[in-house]
Design a protein around this motif. Sequence first.
Motif, PDB file in Angstrom:
ATOM      1  N   LEU A 120       1.496   7.552  -3.684  1.00 51.41           N
ATOM      2  CA  LEU A 120       2.106   6.753  -4.755  1.00 51.41           C
ATOM      3  C   LEU A 120       3.442   6.135  -4.349  1.00 51.41           C
ATOM      4  O   LEU A 120       3.715   4.977  -4.664  1.00 51.41           O
ATOM      5  CB  LEU A 120       2.267   7.563  -6.035  1.00 51.41           C
ATOM      6  N   ARG A 121       4.286   6.876  -3.659  1.00 46.60           N
ATOM      7  CA  ARG A 121       5.586   6.317  -3.271  1.00 46.60           C
ATOM      8  C   ARG A 121       5.408   5.121  -2.330  1.00 46.60           C
ATOM      9  O   ARG A 121       5.998   4.060  -2.577  1.00 46.60           O
ATOM     10  CB  ARG A 121       6.497   7.369  -2.660  1.00 46.60           C
ATOM     11  N   PRO A 122       4.608   5.228  -1.263  1.00 49.63           N
ATOM     12  CA  PRO A 122       4.412   4.039  -0.406  1.00 49.63           C
ATOM     13  C   PRO A 122       3.788   2.867  -1.172  1.00 49.63           C
ATOM     14  O   PRO A 122       4.116   1.713  -0.930  1.00 49.63           O
ATOM     15  CB  PRO A 122       3.474   4.525   0.703  1.00 49.63           C
ATOM     16  N   ALA A 172       5.597  -0.878  -1.602  1.00 49.66           N
ATOM     17  CA  ALA A 172       4.936  -2.124  -1.199  1.00 49.66           C
ATOM     18  C   ALA A 172       4.686  -3.069  -2.376  1.00 49.66           C
ATOM     19  O   ALA A 172       4.217  -4.188  -2.187  1.00 49.66           O
ATOM     20  CB  ALA A 172       3.607  -1.797  -0.507  1.00 49.66           C
ATOM     21  N   SER A 173       5.018  -2.647  -3.586  1.00 54.36           N
ATOM     22  CA  SER A 173       4.705  -3.442  -4.775  1.00 54.36           C
ATOM     23  C   SER A 173       5.875  -4.334  -5.199  1.00 54.36           C
ATOM     24  O   SER A 173       7.008  -4.155  -4.757  1.00 54.36           O
ATOM     25  CB  SER A 173       4.339  -2.522  -5.944  1.00 54.36           C
ATOM     26  N   VAL A 174       5.573  -5.248  -6.109  1.00 55.24           N
ATOM     27  CA  VAL A 174       6.618  -6.111  -6.658  1.00 55.24           C
ATOM     28  C   VAL A 174       7.620  -5.320  -7.499  1.00 55.24           C
ATOM     29  O   VAL A 174       8.729  -5.786  -7.732  1.00 55.24           O
ATOM     30  CB  VAL A 174       6.030  -7.274  -7.500  1.00 55.24           C
ATOM     31  N   LEU A 175       7.247  -4.120  -7.918  1.00 52.62           N
ATOM     32  CA  LEU A 175       8.165  -3.297  -8.706  1.00 52.62           C
ATOM     33  C   LEU A 175       9.433  -2.940  -7.926  1.00 52.62           C
ATOM     34  O   LEU A 175      10.476  -2.681  -8.520  1.00 52.62           O
ATOM     35  CB  LEU A 175       7.478  -1.997  -9.151  1.00 52.62           C
ATOM     36  N   MET A 176       9.349  -2.956  -6.606  1.00 54.56           N
ATOM     37  CA  MET A 176      10.479  -2.582  -5.766  1.00 54.56           C
ATOM     38  C   MET A 176      11.044  -3.769  -4.983  1.00 54.56           C
ATOM     39  O   MET A 176      11.882  -3.585  -4.109  1.00 54.56           O
ATOM     40  CB  MET A 176      10.049  -1.488  -4.781  1.00 54.56           C
ATOM     41  N   ASP A 177      10.591  -4.950  -5.298  1.00 53.42           N
ATOM     42  CA  ASP A 177      11.017  -6.148  -4.560  1.00 53.42           C
ATOM     43  C   ASP A 177      12.176  -6.814  -5.294  1.00 53.42           C
ATOM     44  O   ASP A 177      12.004  -7.800  -6.013  1.00 53.42           O
ATOM     45  CB  ASP A 177       9.830  -7.096  -4.405  1.00 53.42           C
ATOM     46  N   ALA A 178      13.374  -6.262  -5.106  1.00 54.97           N
ATOM     47  CA  ALA A 178      14.559  -6.769  -5.803  1.00 54.97           C
ATOM     48  C   ALA A 178      14.869  -8.230  -5.468  1.00 54.97           C
ATOM     49  O   ALA A 178      15.194  -9.006  -6.375  1.00 54.97           O
ATOM     50  CB  ALA A 178      15.762  -5.880  -5.509  1.00 54.97           C
TER      51      ALA A 178
END
Length: 170
Positions: free
Chosen positions: A134-136, A140-146
């Motif tokens: 889940l963490r990787p 890799a998702s847009v949720l973490m793409d600041a």
Amino acid sequence: MLSAVEGSRLVLLCHAGNHRQRVLNILAEAGVAAERVEFVTPRERRAYMELYHRIDVALDPFPYNGHTTSLDGLWMGVPVVSLQGPQSVSRGGLSQLSHLGLEQWVAATQGQYVELAVRLAADIPRLAELRRTLRPRMEASVLMDAPRFARHIEAAYRTMWQHWCAEEKM
């Protein structure tokens, strides 16, 4: 859910108060023993995040979804089962899980919500895989793409400003 999953427990993060006893009374009416429910008080960030090591499946609350707490669970490798509702506050789980390609954990009805949680709790190999992946998946998702988020919100602000300026001239 507690009745359907033998040996399951419910961990609730909340301040002390009479509301705890009200919860226990409601669960007792459904045949759930008080010792299967654990209340934990809010704590500093590290200790809070460590609580997720004790959780197999997180239940997204409704009608107001968890939002940050759900993301915390996912970050810690805990799958979140969500119930979507008609208001934006009850669709946060749908948004988050969709961005992770996990729409199958979003229920449309309360019955489906229970069914999804029970099925996931019984699938020990799947839970182990999720703990690991889940963490990787989040990273890799847009949720973490600041940077992407900043570009999109800047574009939205620019568009709103341009619309406002165009209306002022009329």
